[in-house]
Motif scaffolding. Structure first.
Motif, PDB file in Angstrom:
ATOM      1  N   TRP A 133       0.824  -1.214   0.000  1.00 25.05           N
ATOM      2  CA  TRP A 133       0.000   0.000   0.000  1.00 25.05           C
ATOM      3  C   TRP A 133       0.859   1.266   0.000  1.00 25.05           C
ATOM      4  O   TRP A 133       0.437   2.316  -0.442  1.00 25.05           O
ATOM      5  N   TRP A 134       2.112   1.111   0.459  1.00 28.12           N
ATOM      6  CA  TRP A 134       3.037   2.224   0.308  1.00 28.12           C
ATOM      7  C   TRP A 134       3.318   2.430  -1.173  1.00 28.12           C
ATOM      8  O   TRP A 134       3.382   3.530  -1.670  1.00 28.12           O
ATOM      9  N   PHE A 135       3.397   1.265  -1.913  1.00 30.32           N
ATOM     10  CA  PHE A 135       3.533   1.356  -3.366  1.00 30.32           C
ATOM     11  C   PHE A 135       2.332   2.096  -3.933  1.00 30.32           C
ATOM     12  O   PHE A 135       2.424   2.921  -4.814  1.00 30.32           O
ATOM     13  N   LEU A 136       1.198   1.761  -3.445  1.00 26.40           N
ATOM     14  CA  LEU A 136      -0.035   2.355  -3.967  1.00 26.40           C
ATOM     15  C   LEU A 136      -0.002   3.867  -3.807  1.00 26.40           C
ATOM     16  O   LEU A 136      -0.376   4.608  -4.717  1.00 26.40           O
ATOM     17  N   LEU A 137       0.455   4.308  -2.662  1.00 26.11           N
ATOM     18  CA  LEU A 137       0.523   5.747  -2.434  1.00 26.11           C
ATOM     19  C   LEU A 137       1.573   6.384  -3.317  1.00 26.11           C
ATOM     20  O   LEU A 137       1.436   7.533  -3.726  1.00 26.11           O
ATOM     21  N   ALA A 138       2.581   5.598  -3.637  1.00 27.78           N
ATOM     22  CA  ALA A 138       3.539   6.120  -4.598  1.00 27.78           C
ATOM     23  C   ALA A 138       2.827   6.362  -5.917  1.00 27.78           C
ATOM     24  O   ALA A 138       3.067   7.335  -6.612  1.00 27.78           O
ATOM     25  N   GLY A 139       1.918   5.458  -6.233  1.00 27.01           N
ATOM     26  CA  GLY A 139       1.111   5.636  -7.439  1.00 27.01           C
ATOM     27  C   GLY A 139       0.298   6.897  -7.342  1.00 27.01           C
ATOM     28  O   GLY A 139       0.159   7.643  -8.299  1.00 27.01           O
ATOM     29  N   LEU A 140      -0.251   7.155  -6.171  1.00 26.40           N
ATOM     30  CA  LEU A 140      -1.026   8.390  -5.953  1.00 26.40           C
ATOM     31  C   LEU A 140      -0.162   9.601  -6.275  1.00 26.40           C
ATOM     32  O   LEU A 140      -0.604  10.552  -6.900  1.00 26.40           O
ATOM     33  N   ALA A 141       1.100   9.491  -5.833  1.00 25.43           N
ATOM     34  CA  ALA A 141       1.962  10.656  -5.974  1.00 25.43           C
ATOM     35  C   ALA A 141       2.562  10.790  -7.365  1.00 25.43           C
ATOM     36  O   ALA A 141       2.645  11.871  -7.909  1.00 25.43           O
ATOM     37  N   LEU A 142       2.988   9.638  -7.969  1.00 22.51           N
ATOM     38  CA  LEU A 142       3.762   9.753  -9.202  1.00 22.51           C
ATOM     39  C   LEU A 142       3.118   9.086 -10.399  1.00 22.51           C
ATOM     40  O   LEU A 142       3.341   9.480 -11.519  1.00 22.51           O
ATOM     41  N   GLU A 161     -16.924   3.163  -3.455  1.00 32.66           N
ATOM     42  CA  GLU A 161     -15.833   3.419  -4.406  1.00 32.66           C
ATOM     43  C   GLU A 161     -14.538   3.834  -3.700  1.00 32.66           C
ATOM     44  O   GLU A 161     -13.478   3.859  -4.319  1.00 32.66           O
ATOM     45  N   ALA A 162     -14.622   4.175  -2.399  1.00 32.71           N
ATOM     46  CA  ALA A 162     -13.418   4.591  -1.686  1.00 32.71           C
ATOM     47  C   ALA A 162     -12.579   3.399  -1.242  1.00 32.71           C
ATOM     48  O   ALA A 162     -11.430   3.564  -0.835  1.00 32.71           O
ATOM     49  N   VAL A 163     -13.147   2.189  -1.319  1.00 36.23           N
ATOM     50  CA  VAL A 163     -12.456   1.004  -0.798  1.00 36.23           C
ATOM     51  C   VAL A 163     -11.674   0.339  -1.923  1.00 36.23           C
ATOM     52  O   VAL A 163     -12.202   0.083  -3.007  1.00 36.23           O
ATOM     53  N   LEU A 164     -10.382   0.073  -1.674  1.00 34.16           N
ATOM     54  CA  LEU A 164      -9.524  -0.627  -2.631  1.00 34.16           C
ATOM     55  C   LEU A 164      -9.386  -2.069  -2.170  1.00 34.16           C
ATOM     56  O   LEU A 164      -9.077  -2.330  -1.000  1.00 34.16           O
ATOM     57  N   HIS A 165      -9.597  -3.000  -3.101  1.00 31.51           N
ATOM     58  CA  HIS A 165      -9.568  -4.422  -2.738  1.00 31.51           C
ATOM     59  C   HIS A 165      -8.313  -5.068  -3.317  1.00 31.51           C
ATOM     60  O   HIS A 165      -7.964  -4.851  -4.467  1.00 31.51           O
ATOM     61  N   SER A 166      -7.649  -5.857  -2.495  1.00 28.61           N
ATOM     62  CA  SER A 166      -6.478  -6.591  -2.955  1.00 28.61           C
ATOM     63  C   SER A 166      -6.531  -7.968  -2.322  1.00 28.61           C
ATOM     64  O   SER A 166      -6.197  -8.135  -1.153  1.00 28.61           O
ATOM     65  N   GLY A 167      -6.980  -8.948  -3.102  1.00 31.01           N
ATOM     66  CA  GLY A 167      -7.102 -10.282  -2.538  1.00 31.01           C
ATOM     67  C   GLY A 167      -8.076 -10.284  -1.380  1.00 31.01           C
ATOM     68  O   GLY A 167      -9.215  -9.869  -1.522  1.00 31.01           O
ATOM     69  N   GLU A 168      -7.612 -10.698  -0.220  1.00 33.47           N
ATOM     70  CA  GLU A 168      -8.492 -10.769   0.943  1.00 33.47           C
ATOM     71  C   GLU A 168      -8.442  -9.483   1.771  1.00 33.47           C
ATOM     72  O   GLU A 168      -9.134  -9.381   2.775  1.00 33.47           O
ATOM     73  N   VAL A 188     -10.057   9.353   0.933  1.00 30.70           N
ATOM     74  CA  VAL A 188     -10.103   9.670  -0.498  1.00 30.70           C
ATOM     75  C   VAL A 188     -11.238   8.874  -1.137  1.00 30.70           C
ATOM     76  O   VAL A 188     -11.346   7.669  -0.962  1.00 30.70           O
ATOM     77  N   VAL A 189     -12.102   9.582  -1.896  1.00 33.19           N
ATOM     78  CA  VAL A 189     -13.233   8.913  -2.547  1.00 33.19           C
ATOM     79  C   VAL A 189     -12.905   8.571  -3.986  1.00 33.19           C
ATOM     80  O   VAL A 189     -13.208   7.489  -4.458  1.00 33.19           O
ATOM     81  N   SER A 190     -12.282   9.529  -4.715  1.00 29.70           N
ATOM     82  CA  SER A 190     -12.055   9.321  -6.141  1.00 29.70           C
ATOM     83  C   SER A 190     -10.894   8.354  -6.329  1.00 29.70           C
ATOM     84  O   SER A 190      -9.835   8.695  -6.818  1.00 29.70           O
ATOM     85  N   SER A 191     -11.122   7.103  -5.918  1.00 28.33           N
ATOM     86  CA  SER A 191     -10.033   6.120  -5.922  1.00 28.33           C
ATOM     87  C   SER A 191      -9.721   5.641  -7.329  1.00 28.33           C
ATOM     88  O   SER A 191      -8.764   4.931  -7.532  1.00 28.33           O
ATOM     89  N   GLN A 192     -10.571   6.052  -8.330  1.00 26.98           N
ATOM     90  CA  GLN A 192     -10.278   5.582  -9.680  1.00 26.98           C
ATOM     91  C   GLN A 192      -8.954   6.131 -10.210  1.00 26.98           C
ATOM     92  O   GLN A 192      -8.380   5.580 -11.131  1.00 26.98           O
ATOM     93  N   PHE A 193      -8.475   7.251  -9.629  1.00 27.77           N
ATOM     94  CA  PHE A 193      -7.203   7.792 -10.133  1.00 27.77           C
ATOM     95  C   PHE A 193      -6.016   7.097  -9.475  1.00 27.77           C
ATOM     96  O   PHE A 193      -4.872   7.329  -9.848  1.00 27.77           O
ATOM     97  N   LEU A 194      -6.253   6.236  -8.516  1.00 27.91           N
ATOM     98  CA  LEU A 194      -5.150   5.503  -7.895  1.00 27.91           C
ATOM     99  C   LEU A 194      -4.757   4.336  -8.785  1.00 27.91           C
ATOM    100  O   LEU A 194      -5.561   3.805  -9.532  1.00 27.91           O
TER     101      LEU A 194
END
Length: 485
Positions: free
Chosen positions: A7-16, A394-401, A442-448
């Protein structure tokens, strides 16, 4: 990797990874947002950064002077950097690839990479990313406040309309007889209470009429002759008993009065409808000439001012619906119209084949637009979860379980938070653990960025920092594949 690595990777995605115009974050390996000359070994203070320019669409383009992007020609914008700080205190040192690895002194991580300082003003940013206000504005990053409330559940199902069993009347006689003339012959005809249905000849009825007339005549003679009062009372009792017997056989008061007035027993007696409604069933093809026995059902009359919808509810819906639950009925025949109803009762057992339970929904049908056997859509609104912590689905991100939301901690800081989920309804999600009302997410999770490959690309770009480092890619931690046998 440890718990929040991905999820730290994910936030990197948010940033870059989303082509932002500008951002403000700390760099795990070497602060790419600061020129190399500024980084001083293990010094606890940094000099004022020089101004750099980058392309909003191509963050890898970094120049020392303003101009246009060599890739797309867009005007370069100022690259935001860490705020000027002359005496920032280092709290601890951490590994760039694993935010959970900490050290009190500079050195190497277990993977052989330089440890990165975490300053006092970054303490809250651990495992998160700090983003500039211009990025938030340019990319319309929407946030919402976590609330507490009731999560409504809408259950839609199908059903078939049927007679209201409580308002179906069987027409029968309490005496033997033959129908001589039928006034109502067809299923589907409507009758009002008191309408004539058929004329019936019954020897029993003729005899009882004659007995009544005889009792009436006897009473009149006694009264005229001035007999004892006791004898007159007995004669009056006989007359009342005969009248009562006619009433028991569904002869109306008006018919008895007519009998008294004429003084003659009629051969046939007209039988009147005991209820209003539709004729929904009859004994045979033709009623005329039919012999009736006491209790035999000649006709069935159903009142359609209320109908029953037999609706099927699947097993997983049964925890939300109960007797008395409100329902809305719609039919294809009348688009846009809705009828209100409520669940009266359920069948005692679930249907084995469909794994559903039949509910009987009472539907008011005052203008008789609805007809039995129509297919209907039934919607039931129920309180799914009360006093629940609620967020937009839409604010919830799912990854496996695992399920994660991005919490906005203020000051442009975003952090991942693992949560436990409850039920979902109407685009909202119940959170049973991990969030409290009042927190901002964050709600607009589609940009993540949520795909594995994009995450890897984003994090390696974050770790490389600038175009000069492209020749030396940072070794990535191998992905762990779990095989289920």
């Amino acid at each position: 990797m440890k718990r929040f690595g991905k999820w730290w990777f994910l936030l990197a995605g948010l940033a870059l990874g989303t082509s932002m115009s500008a951002l403000l974050l700390w760099n795990p390996v070497r602060s790419a947002l600061l020129p190399e000359a500024v980084q001083e070994g293990h010094a606890e203070t940094v000099q004022a950064p020089e101004t750099l320019y980058t392309c909003g669409m191509h963050p890898e383009v970094i120049r020392h002077e303003a101009g246009n992007c060599p890739i797309c020609g867009m005007k370069l914008v100022r690259k935001e950097t860490e705020p000027r700080a002359d005496s920032r205190k280092v709290l601890y040192w951490r590994a760039p690839m694993d935010p959970n690895y900490r050290s009190d002194a500079p050195g190497k991580s277990p993977m052989g990479m330089d440890l990165v300082p975490v300053y006092e003003d970054q303490a809250g940013a651990e495992g998160g990313v700090r983003v500039s206000p211009s990025f938030l504005q340019n990319f319309a990053v929407r946030t919402t406040v976590v609330t507490r409330g009731t999560l409504p559940v809408s259950i839609r199902t199908v059903g078939v309309l049927a007679h209201n069993e409580e308002k179906v009347v069987s027409v029968n006689t309490k005496f033997d007889g033959w129908i001589e003339k039928a006034r109502v012959n067809n299923v589907g005809e409507t009758v009002e209470k008191g309408d004539p249905l058929f004329d019936i000849y019954s020897p029993q009825l003729v005899t009882t009429q004659r007995e009544y007339l005889a009792a009436m005549d006897y009473l009149a003679r006694l009264e005229q002759s001035g007999a004892y009062p006791e004898a007159v009372d007995r004669a009056r009792s006989l007359l009342d008993a005969a009248r009562e017997r006619l009433r028991y056989w569904d002869i109306t008061e008006a018919q008895i009065d007519a009998l008294e007035a004429s003084g003659t027993a009629t051969r046939t007696v007209t039988f009147f409808s005991p209820a209003s409604g539709f004729v929904v069933d009859k004994m045979g093809d033709s009623l005329e000439g039919m012999k009736l026995s006491p209790g035999m059902t000649v006709l069935k009359i159903a009142d359609h001012s209320t109908l029953w919808a037999q609706a099927e509810f699947y097993e997983e819906d049964l925890r939300h619906v109960r007797e008395g639950s409100r329902a809305t009925i719609e039919v294809d025949a009348f688009p846009g119209r809705r009828w209100e109803g409520r669940i009266l009762f359920f069948r005692s057992a679930v249907n084995e084949a469909t794994r559903s339970l039949t509910a009987f929904v009472e539907v008011a049908n005052p203008d008789l637009s609805l007809r039995p056997k129509m297919y209907v859509d039934v919607s039931v609104w129920a309180e799914g979860a009360t006093d629940a912590v609620i967020v937009p689905a839409e604010a919830v991100l799912h990854s496996g379980e695992r399920s994660v939301v991005i919490v906005a901690s203020g000051g442009g800081l975003f952090q991942p938070r693992e949560i436990e989920l409850g039920m979902t309804a109407e685009g909202m999600q119940e959170v049973t653990d991990g969030l409290a009302p009042g927190e901002e997410i964050v709600v607009s999770s589609q940009f993540l960025i949520d795909s594995e490959s994009n995450l890897k690309a984003a994090i390696s770009q974050l770790l490389r920092g600038d175009a000069d480092a492209e020749e030396e890619p940072v070794p990535e931690e191998p992905m762990q594949h779990h095989h289920h046998h």
